[in-house]
Motif scaffolding. Structure first.
Motif, mmCIF file in Angstrom:
data_model
loop_
_atom_site.group_PDB
_atom_site.id
_atom_site.type_symbol
_atom_site.label_atom_id
_atom_site.label_comp_id
_atom_site.label_asym_id
_atom_site.label_seq_id
_atom_site.Cartn_x
_atom_site.Cartn_y
_atom_site.Cartn_z
ATOM 1 N N SER A 69 49.067 41.090 31.167
ATOM 2 C CA SER A 69 48.566 40.124 30.187
ATOM 3 C C SER A 69 48.455 38.731 30.793
ATOM 4 C CB SER A 69 49.458 40.108 28.945
ATOM 5 O OG SER A 69 50.735 39.603 29.267
ATOM 6 N N ALA A 76 44.123 38.515 30.793
ATOM 7 C CA ALA A 76 43.888 38.158 29.399
ATOM 8 C C ALA A 76 42.797 37.094 29.324
ATOM 9 C CB ALA A 76 45.164 37.649 28.748
ATOM 10 N N ASP A 77 42.023 37.145 28.243
ATOM 11 C CA ASP A 77 41.011 36.107 28.059
ATOM 12 C C ASP A 77 41.650 34.885 27.400
ATOM 13 O OD1 ASP A 77 41.361 36.950 25.463
ATOM 14 O OD2 ASP A 77 39.343 37.739 25.206
ATOM 15 N N ASP A 78 40.835 33.921 27.026
ATOM 16 C CA ASP A 78 41.350 32.680 26.454
ATOM 17 C C ASP A 78 42.060 32.878 25.120
ATOM 18 O OD1 ASP A 78 40.367 31.287 28.614
ATOM 19 O OD2 ASP A 78 38.445 30.835 27.630
ATOM 20 N N GLU A 79 41.681 33.909 24.399
ATOM 21 C CA GLU A 79 42.298 34.199 23.104
ATOM 22 C C GLU A 79 43.556 35.049 23.229
ATOM 23 O OE1 GLU A 79 39.261 35.993 20.781
ATOM 24 O OE2 GLU A 79 37.971 34.227 20.855
ATOM 25 N N ASN A 101 43.555 38.216 24.409
ATOM 26 C CA ASN A 101 43.218 39.642 24.361
ATOM 27 C C ASN A 101 43.163 40.199 25.773
ATOM 28 O OD1 ASN A 101 42.930 39.542 21.563
ATOM 29 N ND2 ASN A 101 40.825 38.837 21.755
ATOM 30 N N LYS A 136 41.956 42.392 28.783
ATOM 31 C CA LYS A 136 40.736 43.048 29.270
ATOM 32 C C LYS A 136 41.148 44.423 29.789
ATOM 33 C CE LYS A 136 38.930 38.607 30.751
ATOM 34 N NZ LYS A 136 38.618 37.785 31.926
#
Length: 85
Positions: free
Chosen positions: A39, A43-46, A48, A50
Motif C-alpha cells: 500500500s 497506492a494512488d492519491d486516494e 486505493n 493498484k
C-alpha cells in the motif's frame, strides 16, 4: 582417567516459549506486513491499491493466486487471475 563433561540444566526447556508464534500467526503477521508495504508503494492519491502491479509482483515473489486473492480480500484465485495472466 577421562573427565566427564558436566551437563548443565538451564531451566525448563520442555515448555514452549509463550512469545513464540505458531505457523498460522506468523503467516498472518507477514501477510499484514506485505500488505502495508504494497500500500505504501502501489497506492494512488486516494489510498486505493493498484491491484494489477501488486498481484504481478506477489506472483513473481512466489505467492499463489489463492494467497494473493486472500490478501486482496477475495475468496477465489479466479478473482485475481485477470491481473496475473
Amino acid at each position: 582417567m577421562k573427565r566427564k563433561r558436566a551437563v548443565r540444566k538451564t531451566g525448563n526447556t520442555t515448555q514452549p516459549n509463550e512469545e513464540a508464534f505458531n505457523g498460522q500467526q506468523l503467516k498472518a503477521r507477514l501477510d499484514a506486513i506485505v500488505t502495508l508495504l504494497c500500500s505504501l508503494k502501489f497506492a494512488d492519491d486516494e489510498g486505493n491499491l493498484k491491484r494489477a502491479p501488486v498481484a504481478k509482483l506477489l506472483h513473481k515473489a512466489g505467492y499463489t493466486p489463492t494467497e494473493i486473492a486472500l490478501l486482496f480480500g477475495k475468496k477465489k484465485a479466479t478473482d485475481v487471475s485477470t491481473y496475473l495472466y
